[in-house]
Design an enzyme around this catalytic site. Sequence first.
Site, PDB file in Angstrom:
ATOM      1  N   THR A 143       0.820  -1.207   0.000  1.00 27.32           N
ATOM      2  CA  THR A 143       0.000   0.000   0.000  1.00 27.32           C
ATOM      3  C   THR A 143       0.860   1.265   0.000  1.00 27.32           C
ATOM      4  O   THR A 143       2.010   1.241   0.455  1.00 27.32           O
ATOM      5  CB  THR A 143      -0.892  -0.017   1.263  1.00 27.32           C
ATOM      6  OG1 THR A 143      -1.529   1.246   1.409  1.00 27.32           O
ATOM      7  CG2 THR A 143      -0.096  -0.282   2.536  1.00 27.32           C
ATOM      8  N   ASP A 144       0.261   2.367  -0.435  1.00 24.54           N
ATOM      9  CA  ASP A 144       0.970   3.659  -0.355  1.00 24.54           C
ATOM     10  C   ASP A 144       1.072   4.154   1.091  1.00 24.54           C
ATOM     11  O   ASP A 144       1.859   5.052   1.393  1.00 24.54           O
ATOM     12  CB  ASP A 144       0.283   4.722  -1.232  1.00 24.54           C
ATOM     13  CG  ASP A 144      -1.185   4.968  -0.904  1.00 24.54           C
ATOM     14  OD1 ASP A 144      -1.719   4.326   0.013  1.00 24.54           O
ATOM     15  OD2 ASP A 144      -1.803   5.821  -1.586  1.00 24.54           O
ATOM     16  N   GLU A 145       0.262   3.543   1.992  1.00 28.30           N
ATOM     17  CA  GLU A 145       0.248   4.043   3.379  1.00 28.30           C
ATOM     18  C   GLU A 145       1.568   3.820   4.099  1.00 28.30           C
ATOM     19  O   GLU A 145       1.819   4.449   5.127  1.00 28.30           O
ATOM     20  CB  GLU A 145      -0.903   3.395   4.158  1.00 28.30           C
ATOM     21  CG  GLU A 145      -2.239   3.685   3.524  1.00 28.30           C
ATOM     22  CD  GLU A 145      -3.402   3.679   4.492  1.00 28.30           C
ATOM     23  OE1 GLU A 145      -3.187   3.588   5.702  1.00 28.30           O
ATOM     24  OE2 GLU A 145      -4.536   3.782   4.011  1.00 28.30           O
ATOM     25  N   TYR A 148      -2.099  -0.466  10.933  1.00 28.60           N
ATOM     26  CA  TYR A 148      -2.225  -1.138   9.622  1.00 28.60           C
ATOM     27  C   TYR A 148      -0.996  -0.846   8.751  1.00 28.60           C
ATOM     28  O   TYR A 148      -0.367  -1.768   8.221  1.00 28.60           O
ATOM     29  CB  TYR A 148      -3.503  -0.671   8.907  1.00 28.60           C
ATOM     30  CG  TYR A 148      -3.507  -0.994   7.425  1.00 28.60           C
ATOM     31  CD1 TYR A 148      -3.671  -2.300   6.976  1.00 28.60           C
ATOM     32  CD2 TYR A 148      -3.320   0.011   6.459  1.00 28.60           C
ATOM     33  CE1 TYR A 148      -3.640  -2.611   5.618  1.00 28.60           C
ATOM     34  CE2 TYR A 148      -3.297  -0.286   5.106  1.00 28.60           C
ATOM     35  CZ  TYR A 148      -3.456  -1.599   4.688  1.00 28.60           C
ATOM     36  OH  TYR A 148      -3.422  -1.907   3.336  1.00 28.60           O
ATOM     37  N   LYS A 165       1.919  -3.433   7.322  1.00 29.10           N
ATOM     38  CA  LYS A 165       2.220  -3.621   5.897  1.00 29.10           C
ATOM     39  C   LYS A 165       3.685  -3.282   5.615  1.00 29.10           C
ATOM     40  O   LYS A 165       4.354  -3.970   4.838  1.00 29.10           O
ATOM     41  CB  LYS A 165       1.305  -2.756   5.023  1.00 29.10           C
ATOM     42  CG  LYS A 165      -0.162  -3.148   5.034  1.00 29.10           C
ATOM     43  CD  LYS A 165      -0.449  -4.534   4.478  1.00 29.10           C
ATOM     44  CE  LYS A 165      -0.256  -4.655   2.984  1.00 29.10           C
ATOM     45  NZ  LYS A 165      -0.711  -5.995   2.490  1.00 29.10           N
TER      46      LYS A 165
HETATM   47  P1  NAD Z   1     -10.124  -7.174   1.998  1.00 28.76           P
HETATM   48  O1  NAD Z   1     -10.162  -6.866   3.461  1.00 28.76           O
HETATM   49  O2  NAD Z   1     -11.309  -6.878   1.164  1.00 28.76           O
HETATM   50  O3  NAD Z   1      -9.795  -8.730   1.789  1.00 28.76           O
HETATM   51  C1  NAD Z   1      -8.829  -9.403   2.545  1.00 28.76           C
HETATM   52  C2  NAD Z   1      -9.021 -10.906   2.312  1.00 28.76           C
HETATM   53  O4  NAD Z   1      -8.000 -11.590   3.048  1.00 28.76           O
HETATM   54  C3  NAD Z   1     -10.364 -11.440   2.825  1.00 28.76           C
HETATM   55  O5  NAD Z   1     -10.936 -12.308   1.870  1.00 28.76           O
HETATM   56  C4  NAD Z   1      -9.997 -12.207   4.084  1.00 28.76           C
HETATM   57  O6  NAD Z   1     -10.871 -13.282   4.363  1.00 28.76           O
HETATM   58  C5  NAD Z   1      -8.591 -12.693   3.741  1.00 28.76           C
HETATM   59  N1  NAD Z   1      -7.777 -12.968   4.942  1.00 28.76           N
HETATM   60  C6  NAD Z   1      -7.605 -12.175   6.023  1.00 28.76           C
HETATM   61  N2  NAD Z   1      -6.811 -12.786   6.920  1.00 28.76           N
HETATM   62  C7  NAD Z   1      -6.444 -13.979   6.368  1.00 28.76           C
HETATM   63  C8  NAD Z   1      -5.615 -15.061   6.784  1.00 28.76           C
HETATM   64  N3  NAD Z   1      -4.995 -15.018   7.984  1.00 28.76           N
HETATM   65  N4  NAD Z   1      -5.445 -16.118   5.973  1.00 28.76           N
HETATM   66  C9  NAD Z   1      -6.078 -16.158   4.766  1.00 28.76           C
HETATM   67  N5  NAD Z   1      -6.890 -15.178   4.324  1.00 28.76           N
HETATM   68  C10 NAD Z   1      -7.070 -14.107   5.107  1.00 28.76           C
HETATM   69  O7  NAD Z   1      -8.828  -6.466   1.464  1.00 28.76           O
HETATM   70  P2  NAD Z   1      -8.575  -5.721   0.068  1.00 28.76           P
HETATM   71  O8  NAD Z   1      -9.064  -4.335   0.163  1.00 28.76           O
HETATM   72  O9  NAD Z   1      -9.023  -6.599  -1.023  1.00 28.76           O
HETATM   73  O10 NAD Z   1      -6.973  -5.650   0.091  1.00 28.76           O
HETATM   74  C11 NAD Z   1      -6.198  -6.726  -0.435  1.00 28.76           C
HETATM   75  C12 NAD Z   1      -4.730  -6.398  -0.291  1.00 28.76           C
HETATM   76  O11 NAD Z   1      -4.440  -5.185  -0.970  1.00 28.76           O
HETATM   77  C13 NAD Z   1      -4.271  -6.171   1.146  1.00 28.76           C
HETATM   78  O12 NAD Z   1      -2.989  -6.719   1.289  1.00 28.76           O
HETATM   79  C14 NAD Z   1      -4.214  -4.652   1.293  1.00 28.76           C
HETATM   80  O13 NAD Z   1      -3.265  -4.278   2.246  1.00 28.76           O
HETATM   81  C15 NAD Z   1      -3.806  -4.255  -0.105  1.00 28.76           C
HETATM   82  N6  NAD Z   1      -4.222  -2.919  -0.560  1.00 28.76           N
HETATM   83  C16 NAD Z   1      -5.547  -2.563  -0.495  1.00 28.76           C
HETATM   84  C17 NAD Z   1      -5.938  -1.329  -0.997  1.00 28.76           C
HETATM   85  C18 NAD Z   1      -7.386  -0.887  -0.960  1.00 28.76           C
HETATM   86  O14 NAD Z   1      -7.666   0.270  -1.276  1.00 28.76           O
HETATM   87  N7  NAD Z   1      -8.336  -1.755  -0.604  1.00 28.76           N
HETATM   88  C19 NAD Z   1      -4.981  -0.469  -1.548  1.00 28.76           C
HETATM   89  C20 NAD Z   1      -3.636  -0.860  -1.565  1.00 28.76           C
HETATM   90  C21 NAD Z   1      -3.282  -2.103  -1.089  1.00 28.76           C
HETATM   91  O1  DAU Z   2      -4.170   4.032   0.524  1.00 28.48           O
HETATM   92  C1  DAU Z   2      -4.366   2.653   0.380  1.00 28.48           C
HETATM   93  C2  DAU Z   2      -5.246   2.163   1.507  1.00 28.48           C
HETATM   94  O2  DAU Z   2      -6.570   2.623   1.224  1.00 28.48           O
HETATM   95  C3  DAU Z   2      -5.250   0.643   1.668  1.00 28.48           C
HETATM   96  O3  DAU Z   2      -3.963   0.210   1.983  1.00 28.48           O
HETATM   97  C4  DAU Z   2      -6.254   0.210   2.751  1.00 28.48           C
HETATM   98  O4  DAU Z   2      -6.324  -1.198   2.820  1.00 28.48           O
HETATM   99  C5  DAU Z   2      -7.612   0.770   2.387  1.00 28.48           C
HETATM  100  O5  DAU Z   2      -8.533   0.473   3.435  1.00 28.48           O
HETATM  101  C6  DAU Z   2      -7.552   2.271   2.169  1.00 28.48           C
HETATM  102  O6  DAU Z   2      -7.279   2.966   3.425  1.00 28.48           O
HETATM  103  P1  DAU Z   2      -8.005   4.350   3.809  1.00 28.48           P
HETATM  104  O7  DAU Z   2      -7.965   4.503   5.267  1.00 28.48           O
HETATM  105  O8  DAU Z   2      -7.486   5.456   2.971  1.00 28.48           O
HETATM  106  O9  DAU Z   2      -9.494   4.007   3.286  1.00 28.48           O
HETATM  107  P2  DAU Z   2     -10.934   4.339   3.905  1.00 28.48           P
HETATM  108  O10 DAU Z   2     -11.935   3.987   2.852  1.00 28.48           O
HETATM  109  O11 DAU Z   2     -11.117   3.749   5.256  1.00 28.48           O
HETATM  110  O12 DAU Z   2     -10.894   5.915   4.065  1.00 28.48           O
HETATM  111  C7  DAU Z   2     -10.680   6.769   2.959  1.00 28.48           C
HETATM  112  C8  DAU Z   2     -10.682   8.188   3.462  1.00 28.48           C
HETATM  113  O13 DAU Z   2     -12.010   8.522   3.885  1.00 28.48           O
HETATM  114  C9  DAU Z   2      -9.808   8.407   4.681  1.00 28.48           C
HETATM  115  O14 DAU Z   2      -9.241   9.717   4.604  1.00 28.48           O
HETATM  116  C10 DAU Z   2     -10.782   8.331   5.856  1.00 28.48           C
HETATM  117  C11 DAU Z   2     -12.062   8.899   5.274  1.00 28.48           C
HETATM  118  N1  DAU Z   2     -13.327   8.339   5.810  1.00 28.48           N
HETATM  119  C12 DAU Z   2     -13.460   6.990   5.859  1.00 28.48           C
HETATM  120  C13 DAU Z   2     -14.626   6.438   6.321  1.00 28.48           C
HETATM  121  C14 DAU Z   2     -14.782   4.929   6.396  1.00 28.48           C
HETATM  122  C15 DAU Z   2     -14.349   9.192   6.179  1.00 28.48           C
HETATM  123  O15 DAU Z   2     -14.213  10.442   6.122  1.00 28.48           O
HETATM  124  N2  DAU Z   2     -15.518   8.652   6.625  1.00 28.48           N
HETATM  125  C16 DAU Z   2     -15.694   7.297   6.718  1.00 28.48           C
HETATM  126  O16 DAU Z   2     -16.792   6.840   7.163  1.00 28.48           O
END
Ligand code: NAD
Ligand code: DAU
Length: 365
Positions: free
Chosen positions: A141-143, A167, A171
């Site tokens: 992630t970019d985080e 988180y 990562k």
């Molecule tokens: P998500 O939470 O939707 O899905 C995570 C999946 O992992 C689920 O299906 C869960 O059941 C499975 N899981 C969790 N713990 C596990 C374990 N111990 N063993 C096996 N499976 C397990 O997540 P996502 O949003 O699809 O993110 C996927 C990946 O991408 C993550 O590594 C996250 O850090 C990364 N990522 C997400 C975003 C985003 O915006 N969602 C952005 C950048 C990177």
């Molecule tokens: O940047 C990549 C990341 O993006 C991934 O690594 C994470 O897995 C993914 O969950 C996401 O993280 P964020 O914290 O950025 O996503 P979230 O959707 O929770 O929040 C996006 C922005 O919106 C953040 O600035 C918080 C704000 N927010 C979020 C929620 C849930 C609100 O203002 N209100 C809300 O109810």
Amino acid sequence: MRRCLNKIMKNILVTGGAGFIGSNFIRFLLTSNEGISITNLDLLTYAGSLENLQGLPNSQHYSFIHGDICDQELVEKIVGENKIDTIVHFAAESHVDRSISGPGAFIKTNINGTFSLLEAARKKWLAEGQRHDVRFHHISTDEVFGSLTPQGPPFSESTPYSPNSPYAASKASSDFLVRAYTHTYGLPVTISNCSNNYGPYQFPEKLIPLIILNALQGKPLPIYGDGQQIRDWLYVDDHCEAIWQIILRGKVGESYNIGGENQPANLEIVNTICDLLDEALPKSPHTPHNQLIEYVADRPGHDRRYAMDIQKIKKELGWQPRYDLKQGLSKTVQWYLDNQEWVSAIQKQKEYQGWLDKNYTQRGK
Ligand code: NAD
Ligand code: DAU
């Protein structure tokens, strides 16, 4: 990796393939590539669901295993018996707010789980010497880079890590482990650091699906703090395409930034979703939907701004995002409107409702 009738043959282990991005990635691979076999290992936590994988094309090339990535014996068995040559590692605890209220699961899955996969890959792939036909691709992630100042340059691959939430720290730790395994043992790895994804099958704890579903029900649309935080939004199909290009053509040992070059403030995103819903549902009692916006207490340690410099992946691999934010958001809003059965299955989960209520109450509402 073998080649068959000009098609690439790979035996791929996808971890976390029942989650948001993992399920989109599996659908993308099965739709666009023949000669691929996929094993999906997923624990089916609150965030994972087999509903996300209904109606997969070419499903004869797909199998599911219910299990934990922390179970190293299980992972070794899968890698050995299924002759896995490519691991695409998505499985993680992924929600920042949950990492603040309960960091333990993040340390276990994101750090220990990645370690167990790396160990399994090392034992199965490198026991008899160096192999160049295998790949461990780690999704990050970019985080990990921390927070940008309003005018600062975007994150590049050489930006120092400075994770701020549990988180992000988990990562970052997993990224360092992956890096160490290539440096020390020669494990062929690549890493991608991606910005915020959105699109179909995203669990509605994350901003975009949460806002869509709350708006449809006439519930408050919670904006953390002043709503001027900035994220770099990427439609999930673009992310899947980028990952696949890195696996096919990325340089071993390298990391690649992926981003959408769409960087509006959160409030702007929420207003755009409200406008799209007003257009789609002019007769709804909740129109105009932006009347539901409610400012709530900020996320502790909230990162102010993320933005990705994606020159490396553009230049080296020719990838660039196809969707701009308006197109991607319209498709996403329409998907949630068209998939009410999927939505109501999640809304009926006690855990989900409990989480929403707790999060909202903790923010002083
Ligand atoms: P998500 O939470 O939707 O899905 C995570 C999946 O992992 C689920 O299906 C869960 O059941 C499975 N899981 C969790 N713990 C596990 C374990 N111990 N063993 C096996 N499976 C397990 O997540 P996502 O949003 O699809 O993110 C996927 C990946 O991408 C993550 O590594 C996250 O850090 C990364 N990522 C997400 C975003 C985003 O915006 N969602 C952005 C950048 C990177
Ligand atoms: O940047 C990549 C990341 O993006 C991934 O690594 C994470 O897995 C993914 O969950 C996401 O993280 P964020 O914290 O950025 O996503 P979230 O959707 O929770 O929040 C996006 C922005 O919106 C953040 O600035 C918080 C704000 N927010 C979020 C929620 C849930 C609100 O203002 N209100 C809300 O109810």
